[in-house]
Design a protein around this motif. Sequence first.
Motif, mmCIF file in Angstrom:
data_model
loop_
_atom_site.group_PDB
_atom_site.id
_atom_site.type_symbol
_atom_site.label_atom_id
_atom_site.label_comp_id
_atom_site.label_asym_id
_atom_site.label_seq_id
_atom_site.Cartn_x
_atom_site.Cartn_y
_atom_site.Cartn_z
ATOM 1 N N ASP A 334 25.435 19.467 -29.762
ATOM 2 C CA ASP A 334 26.375 18.557 -29.096
ATOM 3 C C ASP A 334 27.075 17.734 -30.166
ATOM 4 O O ASP A 334 26.681 16.605 -30.460
ATOM 5 N N CYS A 563 25.655 13.083 -15.198
ATOM 6 C CA CYS A 563 26.919 13.587 -15.752
ATOM 7 C C CYS A 563 28.083 13.073 -14.906
ATOM 8 O O CYS A 563 27.899 12.735 -13.727
ATOM 9 N N THR A 565 32.698 13.506 -14.422
ATOM 10 C CA THR A 565 33.989 14.066 -14.833
ATOM 11 C C THR A 565 35.049 13.469 -13.929
ATOM 12 O O THR A 565 34.734 12.941 -12.852
ATOM 13 N N GLN A 602 26.694 19.513 -17.012
ATOM 14 C CA GLN A 602 28.093 19.328 -17.412
ATOM 15 C C GLN A 602 28.967 19.654 -16.215
ATOM 16 O O GLN A 602 28.766 20.652 -15.525
ATOM 17 N N ASP A 658 29.689 26.120 -22.687
ATOM 18 C CA ASP A 658 30.967 25.402 -22.725
ATOM 19 C C ASP A 658 31.915 26.084 -21.754
ATOM 20 O O ASP A 658 31.845 27.309 -21.562
#
Length: 1241
Positions: A334, A563, A565, A602, A658
């Motif tokens: 990371d 997490c 976003t 993620q 990813d």
Amino acid sequence: MFIYLSKKIAIPNSIRLKCVSWNKDQGFIACGGEEGLLKVLKLETQTDDAKLKGLAAPSNLSMNQTLEGHSGAVQVVTWNEQYQKLTTSDQNGLIIVWMLYKGSWYEEMINNRNKSVVRSMSWNADGQKICIVYEDGAVIVGSVDGNRIWGKELKGIQLAHVAWSPDSKILLFGMANGEIHIYDNQGNFIVKMTISCLINVTGAISIAGIHWYPGTEGYIEPDCPCLAVIFDNGRGQIMRYENDENPVLLDTQMNVASIQWNHYGSVLAVAGCQKNISLDKEVNTVQFYTPFGEHLRTLKVPGKQMTAVSWEGGGLRIGLAVDSFIYFANIRPDYKWGYCSNTVVYAYTRPDRLEYSVVFWDTKNNEKFVKYVKSLMSITTCGDFCILATKADDNQPQTLLVSAPGFLPDIEREREKLKGYQNAMKKGPVSSSVGQGTSNGKEDAEPESGNATYVLVLCNSIGTPLDSKYIDIDPLFVTMTKTHVIAASKEAFYTWQYRVAKKLTALEINQVAKTRKEGRERVYHIDDTPTGTTDGTFDFAKAFAFTDFQPLISKATRDPICCITATDKTLIVGRESGLIQRYSLPNVGLLQKYTLNYRAYQLSLNCNSSRLAIIDIAGVLTFLDLESRSSSGDGLAGEQATAAAGDPSKFERKDVWDMKWANDNPDLFAMMEKTRMYVFRNLDPEEPIQTSGYICNFEDLEIKSVLLDEIMKDPERPNKDYLINFEIRSLRDSRALIEKVGIEDASQFIEDNPHPRLWRLLAEAALQKLDLKTAEQAFVRCKDYQGIEFVKRLGNLQSESMKQAEVVAYFGRFEEAERMYLDMDRRDLAISLRMKLGDWFRVLQLLKTGSGDADDALLEQAYNAIGDYFADRQKWVNAVQYYLQGRNQERLAECYYMLEDYDGLERLANSLPENHKLLPDIGQMFVTVGMCEQAVNAYLKCSQPKAAVEACVHLNQWNKAVELAKDHNMKEIGPLLAKYASHLLEKNKRLEAVELYRKAHHFLDAARLMFKIADEEAKKRTRPLRVKKLYVLAALLVENYHEQMKTSQQSKAKGKKSEATSALAGLLEEDASSTDNRIVDNAWRGAEAYHFFLLAQRQLYDGNVDSAMKTALHLRDYEDIIPAVEIYSLLAICSSANRAFGTCSRAFIKLESLESLSPEHRQSYEDLALEIFTKYPPKDNRKSELDSISEGVDGKLPTCIVTGRIISEYQFWMCSTCKHCAMEQDISRHNFCPLCHSTLT
């Protein structure tokens, strides 16, 4: 970080391995096992493809050498990287040192005590010393060349482990019973280590490993834990130094076999086995931890028993000894990195700095900007900006961002604001709503002094800080959009609507307008349910006064955030239970909750926020539709839309570390699976691309990827080769169709697979072939207005060659376009092209080389543009040459000024016509460098006498200022002079005031002030020579005043009167104007007094006692200037030395009668007189001469200023300045007047 098994190497004959060690520098892998097995392996990448670098490149064994020499099981292998040596030991106690020679390993040294078995060996950090410990307590420290430095027997102790401190001053010895003893590097016991992790632990335990990271690559934080001690029962501690009282405690809940730090000290690998309760068997496991004890990942490894773990030098792979195999696992770290506006931002540590080095690498221009940031936590990017999340330094807030002083005031302002809020919290109970819940502040709810504060710094793409915010929640997770920054801790999240000076679209402006200014910062607890209305907003500026915020962030939650976003309109928060919470933005309101049966690691939203990509903790990628994919209410249509877009509920990919959505297509994304990149359209994969890069950007059917692993090997010198662009299949297919089949077929393919990038590709291909109709249609489809205008302009051109040249220029092939224009004899178009490009050197060349006369205006423009080019680069000499030819007087003046060529600047000023607009600027330039005359000439030439006077005043040229004021009938000079003089006197700058008056020709005022200074200095008993000089200066100023009055009368008379008449008129005017006759009439009196005072003493010390006495007799007339005590004391000394005791007696009588004397002083004079005159009668030897002298000092006869004698001759010399006399034979030995020091004529 993400980790996966990548390779397995089998050991021949199924020999079980005991140990493995990976050479950090050269990449050799040494493994030892039973039956004397010792192998050295080396994995090397063998590829010619520039894109296949790092982990993606195929690796093969370039070395596989078996080392013969051990008969028993090899138990210890250790490398000395600095000297390329391998040290091994087996169960019989045999130690062999191996060296590399011509690509193979050979024995260099052998040692065997034949008493005990070696349990551990360790080289110190610089590779100079090795410490070997035996099971029976023997310790040997040897040098790299094989010499023994010292040895010691530790009686009654069974040794198991040894480790050096990074500075090689301390040795740690691990005992078989689990104790660790600390010794110095000479073998002297210091203290026993405190083992905090084994409190309340019973039963036999042993040490699984001791590893002390030596700090060779720097530390991830100042004062970072680096000494790991792990026991076989899974307990352990990570310490900052050997006797750390507050270590980080670990409980891995596994049986540990081996431990090791990676090369950067950022990850600790703990290898062993773990009991699987469901399967009732033990599973080989590697756990990964940060230095602060945070668990990062778990890797499960097949096999029966794992015995050792070792890191590769770069930290991208680990080797594991399991049974008779070496397993290799790849690690995707990371990194702290991001990508914004063609700039890769990444951070790394250096051993010589405590801060992180944050590099802003502009990949377009290949420029890099480095900033140094303390305690960096994360880097987050979006659009043109990035957020650096850091821990604030309570003691030194200014050191947060070392190389960016510009934003420190903002940091300080935020810090003060925060302190104010904290103080406000202490004052009393206040209640306020947070979301829909409330919490009451209490009087004792003071924040702990140790509470950490964090800073979010907003930077642009070159690292310049634009804004910053102090927050009091730990920003473990940070995401940003074009308008918001969202930071989350485990319990709460904070939103900040940042503002930067940039152009927003109308849509974004409306969005910003929806949010009130006072609602720019808010905080929400994860368990609250904000509605998005005004009652749900949390005004940071008020609520961060912590009456509510402190309980808010301290209020724990059972289901922490894991997490986050966000996009411009949606915020997604993932929780550890698998709960996903969806909020609206910019007004934060909870819209929906989704439940997953796994924990997200993620999250990523596509460009229209309709689909969420989730990578879980095990690296499995799945999708969640947030909005219905159907645009119609018809159920059949909805099913068809879902089928076209792929069914997300059935999609699953493993080993994903990813992924990145396309910025311009909600159904396109790229993902990294192990060392392969897949591109998906509607959840259908294209063929994979072999790479290990991190995805920067996915736009216009192109993926930009950066090989961070390669960059981190030499972070100070990033290479453009490490930035790779991948085109997706539709773009490649379209290009192939255009090249091989033709525009029509390609047009049909693009019609079926529309994308602006494909239409642009078609438009460019059509332009190349001058198919203007197809080009225009394609430009319309990709909404390129400039392209449409260009095609229309091409349609108006008649010549095909002209069209071709324009197209060539459109595609940036300017040399070719210019050549085509010149071939068509259109030099004007070639010049116009170069002018648009700003290539003025080529413009000048074309203007000069072409036939016919060049346009003068164009030539001047070219010369000036080239001058600007050199001036921008501070090459002023070159710039001057071109500005002269371009007749650019303004820039020419600037260049002369920068070059300090003031003669050139003066010539330029003289060449300019009167009242030219540049003259005031040139005048100001002269003023700044103190050139008064040139400045005055420039100002007068542009009819600005007032500015000229101000320049003179500014430069202290008061006489010139007065002269100009009189010439131009300006009245304000007198008050200005008086004002400035009083200002100087207020500041006690009297000598400067004298100089001011003198330069302004106000000689009498200057003299008056000078006499005052001289009188004060005389009273202070300053050195007599200094006082004389001051009186002389004052008198000279009076003489200047006399001369001024005489001159003014002469100028008034204009030659009509005689000189004597005008001089008389001047004297009469002096009498009328002068109020202080003492100063004017007796100007030289003070100077005379101190002159004779100094002369008498000089004559006395020279032994000329008679002359000294005669000179001292003159001082009797100056009792008003020199104290009488000093005069008569000097006269008494001189006369007694001259044996003129009568004069001496009169001097003593005068001294004894002085009223200013104290009784003690008077008594001392009387005693001295008695002592002298009891020995010598008070009579003068040369009575008649002395009488004549005493009678002659009434001032009727002049006194010689050289000797102090009375001048009785008719012929003598007189000074032209001070009008004092001297005997001609005496003055002939002098070049200057002894009194006024003027040069003799």
